[in-house]
Design a protein around this motif. Structure first.
Motif, PDB file in Angstrom:
ATOM      1  N   ARG A 152       0.824  -1.215   0.000  1.00  0.00           N
ATOM      2  CA  ARG A 152       0.000   0.000   0.000  1.00  0.00           C
ATOM      3  C   ARG A 152       0.857   1.264   0.000  1.00  0.00           C
ATOM      4  N   GLU A 153       1.910   1.264   0.782  1.00  0.00           N
ATOM      5  CA  GLU A 153       2.796   2.425   0.859  1.00  0.00           C
ATOM      6  C   GLU A 153       3.455   2.701  -0.501  1.00  0.00           C
ATOM      7  N   GLN A 154       3.911   1.662  -1.170  1.00  0.00           N
ATOM      8  CA  GLN A 154       4.519   1.822  -2.492  1.00  0.00           C
ATOM      9  C   GLN A 154       3.503   2.312  -3.516  1.00  0.00           C
ATOM     10  N   LEU A 155       2.281   1.794  -3.447  1.00  0.00           N
ATOM     11  CA  LEU A 155       1.213   2.253  -4.348  1.00  0.00           C
ATOM     12  C   LEU A 155       0.989   3.753  -4.189  1.00  0.00           C
ATOM     13  N   ILE A 156       0.884   4.201  -2.959  1.00  0.00           N
ATOM     14  CA  ILE A 156       0.655   5.627  -2.704  1.00  0.00           C
ATOM     15  C   ILE A 156       1.846   6.451  -3.174  1.00  0.00           C
ATOM     16  N   GLU A 157       3.058   5.949  -2.961  1.00  0.00           N
ATOM     17  CA  GLU A 157       4.256   6.664  -3.406  1.00  0.00           C
ATOM     18  C   GLU A 157       4.265   6.834  -4.927  1.00  0.00           C
ATOM     19  N   ILE A 158       3.932   5.783  -5.665  1.00  0.00           N
ATOM     20  CA  ILE A 158       3.904   5.877  -7.130  1.00  0.00           C
ATOM     21  C   ILE A 158       2.810   6.843  -7.569  1.00  0.00           C
ATOM     22  N   ALA A 159       1.642   6.761  -6.965  1.00  0.00           N
ATOM     23  CA  ALA A 159       0.551   7.675  -7.323  1.00  0.00           C
ATOM     24  C   ALA A 159       0.947   9.124  -7.041  1.00  0.00           C
TER      25      ALA A 159
ATOM     26  N   ALA B 217      -2.278   3.663 -13.128  1.00  0.00           N
ATOM     27  CA  ALA B 217      -1.991   2.250 -13.376  1.00  0.00           C
ATOM     28  C   ALA B 217      -0.872   2.099 -14.402  1.00  0.00           C
ATOM     29  N   SER B 218      -0.870   2.964 -15.430  1.00  0.00           N
ATOM     30  CA  SER B 218       0.208   2.891 -16.428  1.00  0.00           C
ATOM     31  C   SER B 218       1.549   3.265 -15.804  1.00  0.00           C
ATOM     32  N   ALA B 219       1.542   4.200 -14.852  1.00  0.00           N
ATOM     33  CA  ALA B 219       2.789   4.554 -14.147  1.00  0.00           C
ATOM     34  C   ALA B 219       3.273   3.383 -13.297  1.00  0.00           C
ATOM     35  N   ILE B 220       2.354   2.695 -12.635  1.00  0.00           N
ATOM     36  CA  ILE B 220       2.728   1.527 -11.828  1.00  0.00           C
ATOM     37  C   ILE B 220       3.411   0.487 -12.715  1.00  0.00           C
ATOM     38  N   LEU B 221       2.802   0.167 -13.837  1.00  0.00           N
ATOM     39  CA  LEU B 221       3.382  -0.835 -14.733  1.00  0.00           C
ATOM     40  C   LEU B 221       4.709  -0.363 -15.319  1.00  0.00           C
ATOM     41  N   THR B 222       4.775   0.901 -15.702  1.00  0.00           N
ATOM     42  CA  THR B 222       5.982   1.424 -16.351  1.00  0.00           C
ATOM     43  C   THR B 222       7.142   1.542 -15.382  1.00  0.00           C
ATOM     44  N   TRP B 223       6.908   2.098 -14.232  1.00  0.00           N
ATOM     45  CA  TRP B 223       8.000   2.327 -13.292  1.00  0.00           C
ATOM     46  C   TRP B 223       8.489   1.047 -12.645  1.00  0.00           C
ATOM     47  N   THR B 224       7.728  -0.024 -12.784  1.00  0.00           N
ATOM     48  CA  THR B 224       8.198  -1.314 -12.295  1.00  0.00           C
ATOM     49  C   THR B 224       8.728  -2.194 -13.425  1.00  0.00           C
ATOM     50  N   ASN B 225       8.522  -1.759 -14.675  1.00  0.00           N
ATOM     51  CA  ASN B 225       9.032  -2.501 -15.827  1.00  0.00           C
ATOM     52  C   ASN B 225       9.184  -1.537 -17.013  1.00  0.00           C
TER      53      ASN B 225
END
Length: 184
Positions: free
Chosen positions: A45-52, A108-116
């Motif tokens: 959850r913390e990582q999700l909020i950080e990426i957002a 969601a696209s940032a989550i996918l992109t910044w992790t891959n």
């Protein structure tokens, strides 16, 4: 013109972007990318909020989106991001991520992109505006179908330039709303 752009359109985009494409990520982005294993197995959850927060330029304080993000349990975030990262189909990955409170297609696209970053691109209205100023296409940056089309274009241009889709996206984003106007 259809969203499946012709090779000539891809070449036009690549030729235009080639002048300003950096082959490396800037240090600020490298710092973000190094915080997450690539590809990860799940986010908490913390990582999700950080990426957002990063995706929105730190402008989540006291917003509805932040409250929605905080409303996700850590277990739900771990489960849905884990399922998304394990899923081979990009549409299903996206739909799993937008199932989290406070997560729309751009985040969601940032989550996918910044992790891959070698596989994905962040969709944003500024990058879409720049793309649409180069070629005749129409992409909705808030729809799953729009992101899938944008990603396909970014991948084709990236292959042509020998860079990642994320680098193509960053170049389009830097052009923003003031991108060149196509002739015709």
């Amino acid at each position: 013109m259809s969203l499946a752009l012709a090779d000539a359109s891809i070449a036009l985009i690549a030729d235009f972007l080639n002048d300003g494409v950096e082959k490396q990520y800037p240090p600020s982005l490298q710092a973000i990318l190094h915080r997450y294993p690539s590809p990860p197995t799940a986010l908490n959850r913390e990582q999700l909020i950080e990426i957002a927060r990063e995706k929105n330029g730190g402008k989540l304080a006291k917003s509805k989106a932040l409250k929605a993000l905080e409303g996700n349990s850590n277990a739900a975030v771990l489960r849905l991001t884990g399922l998304a990262f394990a899923e081979p189909d990009v549409e299903i990955q996206m739909r799993l991520l937008i199932g989290l409170g406070g997560v729309g297609v751009p985040t969601a696209s940032a989550i996918l992109t910044w992790t891959n970053p070698n596989k994905f691109a962040v969709i944003d209205r500024r990058a879409c505006a720049a793309l649409m100023s180069i070629v005749d296409t129409d992409i909705n940056p808030k729809s799953v179908a729009g992101w899938i089309s944008y990603l396909a274009i970014a991948k084709r241009v990236a292959k042509r330039l020998g860079v990642t889709p994320m680098i193509v996206d960053r170049r389009l984003y830097s052009l923003g709303d003031s991108g060149p106007k196509r002739s015709g």
